[in-house]
Design an enzyme around this catalytic site. Structure first.
Site, PDB file in Angstrom:
ATOM      1  N   GLY A 102      30.664   3.940  60.422  1.00 54.07           N
ATOM      2  CA  GLY A 102      31.358   2.675  60.161  1.00 54.07           C
ATOM      3  C   GLY A 102      31.738   1.927  61.421  1.00 54.07           C
ATOM      4  N   ASP A 271      22.299   4.197  62.319  1.00 53.87           N
ATOM      5  CA  ASP A 271      23.440   3.270  62.269  1.00 53.87           C
ATOM      6  C   ASP A 271      23.275   2.154  63.294  1.00 53.87           C
ATOM      7  OD1 ASP A 271      23.841   5.697  63.933  1.00 53.87           O
ATOM      8  OD2 ASP A 271      25.604   4.636  64.659  1.00 53.87           O
TER       9      ASP A 271
HETATM   10  P1  AMP Z   1      27.321   3.896  68.832  1.00 51.76           P
HETATM   11  O1  AMP Z   1      26.546   5.120  69.155  1.00 51.76           O
HETATM   12  O2  AMP Z   1      27.972   3.223  70.001  1.00 51.76           O
HETATM   13  O3  AMP Z   1      26.542   2.935  68.014  1.00 51.76           O
HETATM   14  O4  AMP Z   1      28.579   4.358  67.945  1.00 51.76           O
HETATM   15  C1  AMP Z   1      28.508   5.316  66.932  1.00 51.76           C
HETATM   16  C2  AMP Z   1      29.762   5.277  66.102  1.00 51.76           C
HETATM   17  O5  AMP Z   1      30.910   5.523  66.922  1.00 51.76           O
HETATM   18  C3  AMP Z   1      30.037   3.968  65.398  1.00 51.76           C
HETATM   19  O6  AMP Z   1      30.603   4.247  64.159  1.00 51.76           O
HETATM   20  C4  AMP Z   1      31.022   3.294  66.301  1.00 51.76           C
HETATM   21  O7  AMP Z   1      31.826   2.361  65.617  1.00 51.76           O
HETATM   22  C5  AMP Z   1      31.841   4.466  66.796  1.00 51.76           C
HETATM   23  N1  AMP Z   1      32.476   4.201  68.090  1.00 51.76           N
HETATM   24  C6  AMP Z   1      31.891   4.104  69.306  1.00 51.76           C
HETATM   25  N2  AMP Z   1      32.806   3.871  70.253  1.00 51.76           N
HETATM   26  C7  AMP Z   1      34.004   3.817  69.643  1.00 51.76           C
HETATM   27  C8  AMP Z   1      35.357   3.609  70.085  1.00 51.76           C
HETATM   28  N3  AMP Z   1      35.658   3.411  71.356  1.00 51.76           N
HETATM   29  N4  AMP Z   1      36.317   3.617  69.140  1.00 51.76           N
HETATM   30  C9  AMP Z   1      36.038   3.807  67.845  1.00 51.76           C
HETATM   31  N5  AMP Z   1      34.816   4.020  67.370  1.00 51.76           N
HETATM   32  C10 AMP Z   1      33.802   4.032  68.253  1.00 51.76           C
HETATM   33 MG    MG Z   2      26.463   1.658  66.847  1.00 54.79          MG
END
Ligand code: AMP
Ligand code: MG
Length: 522
Positions: A102, A271
């Site tokens: 999410g 995602d």
């Molecule tokens: P990503 O690999 O950056 O696409 O992120 C994977 C998941 O981790 C997604 O659900 C992002 O919303 C969550 N996410 C990444 N960084 C953060 C953060 N600093 N705080 C909260 N959720 C994060």
């Molecule tokens: Mg992402």
């Protein structure tokens, strides 16, 4: 005066909302999103605005300078009559089902209608949401500059992408361990406002399929077709198949563009796969400098290199398979789904060859072209050869003077001395074949050059260039950010005053964190 935008909210009006309103981390079931307000920034300041994107939203250049604008894009005020929300999605990360993910740090403000287009406006780094899991919902300046610069650069390169509207500092510090090695430090917090017709991902569909929630899955798929693929007709089983076929086609076009310009996404988890075939979530991405099928900038992926340059088209297929599995619940017939994946497998090869023909300035097709391309891909990897410089300079080769090849492409070689012995013989052989192949073309040298220069960019956001903009911005100097932003608006133009950026990666950047090594820390 308030910001004058035409807000409409299709997503929240047409799709089921999370009934729980408190902003606590939890599993959200039976809902496509949760209402959540951005965190109030301590002392926001604007660093940069994309004027082109302002105009797309029906705003004027002056609007971008108004305090009201800064307040909206930093999360300090919510636009009147809108209710921000975070989307619920899951995903396969590095080949494994990861459950609910999410929008953990993205908050959608609203959708804006202008000029017969509708744009979703989203803040990245604006605080925690029910999907933040163990993280803080924030983003740092470093990763925000990388997303801001690269998404606009990709757009001007002609690559389907989400766009960026603005980048702002939050005024707070954020703790990050850049290389995940126990060296945490405070960095400046930042917020990027980004824009796309939709931020829906493969994972938005997978989450409902994984929970056996076919009702919500159907609602979301129908919504997607009605709002983003309405040309396919009224949703039905046959249209669901057409929908998958369209997503496959768009995703293929996107990844072939990546291969063309040398972009390596770095984290092609489901995602991070847009349902509209847009490049989304600029994290530990990188640009090929030395042409190398095995290269990935993402240190988190350094042992398996699942998301390396050369496998990106296959990974798209793997991701499409996960989407097909999710849609199976609505279609219940595997053979037709498999057929679509098989089509992708065939089409992506054809599209890749066509793209390489274009890069080589070949207007006609002959059977041997596949071999010519394969041979080039091999010889390019024998010694470190800069992809961008090689293809750009190749356009200067004259049909009748192809023996002159070394002088034409020599700037692309990182170490000239290595281009000797058998490596040199391989090059000579390849240029002989290429020279012969060019003699079968009717295009003049000039015509070929003009066409090649529309597909082989002169300027891309080399890994070290983004890092220079980051270093300066960290010290409060935004001139490099501005310079690169302007440069990358015209990546196919010669721009003689900017030749310092048409150069191989400097040696200092070879092993530097942020230049050749990136983690997911952001
Ligand atoms: P990503 O690999 O950056 O696409 O992120 C994977 C998941 O981790 C997604 O659900 C992002 O919303 C969550 N996410 C990444 N960084 C953060 C953060 N600093 N705080 C909260 N959720 C994060
Ligand atoms: Mg992402």
């Amino acid at each position: 005066m308030k910001l004058n935008v035409n807000s409409i909210d299709r997503f929240t009006k047409e799709l089921p909302a999370d009934k729980v309103l408190d902003n606590s981390r939890r599993q959200v079931e039976g809902a496509c999103f949760s209402y959540v307000n951005p965190k109030l920034p301590k002392n926001p300041s604007l660093l940069h605005v994309s004027t082109a994107m302002l105009r797309n939203l029906g705003l004027k250049e002056e609007d971008g300078q108004r305090t009201e604008f800064l307040y909206v894009v930093s999360g300090k005020v919510v636009l009147p009559n809108t209710k921000p929300y975070a989307m619920c999605y899951g995903g396969h990360q590095f080949g494994n089902w990861a459950g609910q993910l999410g929008d953990g740090r993205a908050i959608n403000l609203t959708e804006i209608a202008h000029n017969n287009k509708i744009w979703a406006l989203q803040l990245k780094g604006a605080g925690e949401t029910p999907y933040s899991r163990t993280a803080d919902g924030l983003a740092v300046l470093r990763s925000s500059i990388r997303e801001y610069l690269c998404s606009e650069a990709m757009y001007y390169l002609g690559v389907p992408t989400t766009r960026a509207l603005s980048i702002a500092l939050s005024g707070s510090k954020v703790l990050r361990d850049v290389m995940y090695n126990g060296n945490s430090a405070y960095e400046k917090g930042a917020i990027v406002s980004r824009v796309a017709p939709s931020f829906l991902r493969f994972g938005n569909y997978e989450i409902f399929a994984s929970r056996g929630d076919n009702a919500t899955l159907k609602t979301l798929v129908d919504y997607t077709i009605n709002n983003h693929f309405s040309y396919l007709g009224t949703p039905s089983k046959a249209v669901y198949l057409d929908f998958l076929r369209e997503v496959a086609k768009k995703s293929m076009e996107m990844v072939i563009h990546w291969q063309r310009v040398g972009f390596v996404h770095g984290v092609m988890n489901t995602d991070n796969m847009s349902i509209l075939g847009l490049t989304i979530d600029y994290g530990p991405y990188g640009w090929l400098e030395g042409y190398d099928h095995n290269w990935t900038p993402n240190t988190t992926d350094s042992s398996h290199k699942r998301y390396r340059y050369g496998t990106q088209p296959q990974i798209v297929l793997w991701n499409l398979l996960q989407l097909a599995r999710a849609l199976y619940g609505l279609i219940e017939e595997a053979a037709s789904l498999e057929e679509i994946l098989e089509e992708y497998r065939i089409n992506v090869k054809v599209a890749h060859l066509e793209m390489m023909r274009n890069k080589l300035g070949l207007n006609t097709k002959i059977d041997n072209d596949e071999k010519l391309v394969e041979d080039l891909e091999k010889v390019l990897q024998l010694t470190e050869t800069d992809m961008t410089i090689f293809f750009r300079n190749l356009a200067d080769l004259k049909k009748e003077q192809f023996h002159d090849w070394f002088n034409i492409v020599e700037d692309a070689f990182y170490n000239h001395k290595e281009v000797s012995g058998t490596i040199k013989e391989n090059w000579i052989k390849w240029f002989n074949d290429y020279g012969k192949r060019l003699s079968m073309e009717v295009w003049t040298d000039k015509e070929r050059k003009i066409t090649m220069n529309t597909v082989n960019p002169k300027y891309v956001l080399r890994n070290y260039m983004a890092q220079l903009a980051i270093n300066a911005a960290d010290d409060g100097d935004y001139t490099v950010l501005d310079e690169l932003f302007e440069l990358l608006k015209k990546p196919y133009d010669e721009q003689p005053n900017a030749l310092k950026w048409f150069a191989k990666r400097p040696e200092w950047a070879r092993h530097k964190v942020g230049c050749s090594m990136l983690s997911c820390s952001s």
